[in-house]
Write a protein that holds these residues in place. Structure first.
Motif, PDB file in Angstrom:
ATOM      1  N   GLU A  37       0.849  -1.194   0.000  1.00 22.84           N
ATOM      2  CA  GLU A  37       0.000   0.000   0.000  1.00 22.84           C
ATOM      3  C   GLU A  37       0.879   1.237   0.000  1.00 22.84           C
ATOM      4  O   GLU A  37       1.816   1.349   0.800  1.00 22.84           O
ATOM      5  N   LEU A  38       0.583   2.172  -0.891  1.00 25.81           N
ATOM      6  CA  LEU A  38       1.408   3.373  -0.992  1.00 25.81           C
ATOM      7  C   LEU A  38       0.633   4.488  -1.684  1.00 25.81           C
ATOM      8  O   LEU A  38      -0.426   4.263  -2.265  1.00 25.81           O
ATOM      9  N   LEU A  39       1.182   5.672  -1.586  1.00 23.14           N
ATOM     10  CA  LEU A  39       0.653   6.843  -2.284  1.00 23.14           C
ATOM     11  C   LEU A  39       1.637   7.261  -3.358  1.00 23.14           C
ATOM     12  O   LEU A  39       2.847   7.096  -3.198  1.00 23.14           O
ATOM     13  N   ALA A  87      -2.428  13.927   6.950  1.00 21.95           N
ATOM     14  CA  ALA A  87      -3.372  13.674   8.030  1.00 21.95           C
ATOM     15  C   ALA A  87      -4.344  12.558   7.665  1.00 21.95           C
ATOM     16  O   ALA A  87      -4.780  11.786   8.519  1.00 21.95           O
ATOM     17  N   ARG A  88      -4.665  12.460   6.405  1.00 26.08           N
ATOM     18  CA  ARG A  88      -5.617  11.442   5.933  1.00 26.08           C
ATOM     19  C   ARG A  88      -4.992  10.056   5.912  1.00 26.08           C
ATOM     20  O   ARG A  88      -5.652   9.059   6.210  1.00 26.08           O
ATOM     21  N   PHE A  89      -3.676   9.994   5.553  1.00 23.36           N
ATOM     22  CA  PHE A  89      -2.974   8.716   5.474  1.00 23.36           C
ATOM     23  C   PHE A  89      -1.655   8.806   6.245  1.00 23.36           C
ATOM     24  O   PHE A  89      -0.575   8.781   5.639  1.00 23.36           O
ATOM     25  N   PRO A  90      -1.716   8.909   7.557  1.00 21.54           N
ATOM     26  CA  PRO A  90      -0.486   9.107   8.340  1.00 21.54           C
ATOM     27  C   PRO A  90       0.499   7.954   8.182  1.00 21.54           C
ATOM     28  O   PRO A  90       0.147   6.783   8.337  1.00 21.54           O
ATOM     29  N   GLY A  91       1.734   8.307   7.826  1.00 19.26           N
ATOM     30  CA  GLY A  91       2.798   7.327   7.736  1.00 19.26           C
ATOM     31  C   GLY A  91       2.820   6.498   6.465  1.00 19.26           C
ATOM     32  O   GLY A  91       3.751   5.711   6.262  1.00 19.26           O
ATOM     33  N   LEU A  92       1.836   6.652   5.581  1.00 20.69           N
ATOM     34  CA  LEU A  92       1.818   5.849   4.361  1.00 20.69           C
ATOM     35  C   LEU A  92       2.915   6.330   3.415  1.00 20.69           C
ATOM     36  O   LEU A  92       3.060   7.536   3.189  1.00 20.69           O
ATOM     37  N   PRO A  93       3.723   5.424   2.858  1.00 23.50           N
ATOM     38  CA  PRO A  93       4.826   5.824   1.981  1.00 23.50           C
ATOM     39  C   PRO A  93       4.330   6.601   0.766  1.00 23.50           C
ATOM     40  O   PRO A  93       3.316   6.242   0.165  1.00 23.50           O
ATOM     41  N   TYR A  99       7.562  17.876  -0.572  1.00 24.74           N
ATOM     42  CA  TYR A  99       6.960  18.108   0.744  1.00 24.74           C
ATOM     43  C   TYR A  99       7.355  16.991   1.709  1.00 24.74           C
ATOM     44  O   TYR A  99       6.545  16.514   2.507  1.00 24.74           O
ATOM     45  N   ALA A 100       8.633  16.608   1.650  1.00 21.72           N
ATOM     46  CA  ALA A 100       9.134  15.525   2.500  1.00 21.72           C
ATOM     47  C   ALA A 100       9.095  15.892   3.974  1.00 21.72           C
ATOM     48  O   ALA A 100       9.174  15.013   4.836  1.00 21.72           O
ATOM     49  N   HIS A 130       7.983  10.567   2.404  1.00 23.00           N
ATOM     50  CA  HIS A 130       8.548  10.377   1.062  1.00 23.00           C
ATOM     51  C   HIS A 130       9.528   9.217   1.014  1.00 23.00           C
ATOM     52  O   HIS A 130      10.360   9.043   1.900  1.00 23.00           O
ATOM     53  N   VAL A 131       9.425   8.424  -0.071  1.00 22.41           N
ATOM     54  CA  VAL A 131      10.352   7.327  -0.329  1.00 22.41           C
ATOM     55  C   VAL A 131      11.243   7.733  -1.507  1.00 22.41           C
ATOM     56  O   VAL A 131      10.746   7.932  -2.615  1.00 22.41           O
ATOM     57  N   PRO A 132      12.547   7.894  -1.315  1.00 17.89           N
ATOM     58  CA  PRO A 132      13.435   8.265  -2.426  1.00 17.89           C
ATOM     59  C   PRO A 132      13.396   7.218  -3.531  1.00 17.89           C
ATOM     60  O   PRO A 132      13.228   6.029  -3.277  1.00 17.89           O
ATOM     61  N   GLY A 133      13.544   7.698  -4.753  1.00 11.01           N
ATOM     62  CA  GLY A 133      13.509   6.781  -5.894  1.00 11.01           C
ATOM     63  C   GLY A 133      13.058   7.502  -7.137  1.00 11.01           C
ATOM     64  O   GLY A 133      13.653   8.500  -7.519  1.00 11.01           O
TER      65      GLY A 133
END
Length: 209
Positions: free
Chosen positions: A107-109, A143-149, A158-159, A164-167
């Motif tokens: 699961e990710l954004l 706030a809607r998805f706290p901690g989701l990558p 907006y890291a 944020h996941v680098p890549g």
């Protein structure tokens, strides 16, 4: 099969030629206000690298956004023109889906820069879009998805707020072409996908008796 894939929904102008099994030509450029100038040369270079001409193409795939109006329109109009003039099979794909294809499973954004201190985003589970695309303030998304990558340029910008996941920051036409070639794309009409709140709202005046 010979697919011409392109995406201009972000500052990255990306083009690829795919023969149904692999990418055989690729070109890219970058410039937030230079999509119109950079796209045609990128198409020419990708075709030259593939040893192909426009007449060899069978399909055209394009990232339909979301994205800012001018850049996004350049890519979609080009794909529409090529489809109509050359009789190519058209494939519209959400630009965020292209980024998600390179982000991995789980699961990710995925988020891109929507300017005006906002991001375009969608939520994915194992590469499949389950929510979005939408446009939001980074703080509201966090706030809607706290901690989701969060993958993509929007997450990097907006890291300080997003996980944020680098890549991969921007979509790749190679990934877009691969989705279409494998039949894995959630296809959309070749229409620009604009997601923007109105800059102004109508004012309601009250007449006095």
């Amino acid at each position: 099969m010979l697919i011409l894939a392109l995406d201009t929904a972000t500052p990255a102008i990306t083009v690829a030629v795919h023969d149904g099994e692999r990418v055989v030509g690729e070109a890219r450029g970058e410039g937030a206000m230079a999509h119109g100038e950079l796209l045609a040369p990128a198409i020419r270079d990708a075709l030259a690298q593939a040893g192909a001409t426009m007449d060899d193409l069978t399909d055209v795939a394009v990232g339909v956004g979301p994205g800012p109006f001018t850049g996004l329109r350049v890519g979609v109009v080009t794909a529409l023109t090529l489809s109509g003039s050359l009789g190519l099979a058209p494939h519209g794909v959400c630009t965020l889906d292209v980024l998600a294809a390179e982000a991995g499973d789980g699961e990710l954004l995925v988020a891109t820069d929507a300017r005006r201190k906002e991001v375009y985003w969608a939520r994915y589970v194992d590469g499949r879009r389950v929510e979005g695309p939408e446009v939001s303030k980074p703080a509201d998304l966090a706030a809607r998805f706290p901690g989701l990558p969060v993958h993509g340029r929007g997450g990097r910008l907006y890291a300080d707020v997003l996980a944020h996941v680098p890549g991969v920051d921007d979509p790749s036409a190679a990934a877009l072409a691969g989705l279409v070639a494998r039949g894995e794309a959630q296809e959309l009409p070749l229409e620009p996908l604009y997601l923007r709140r109105p800059d102004a709202t109508p004012q309601v005046s009250t007449k006095r008796a």
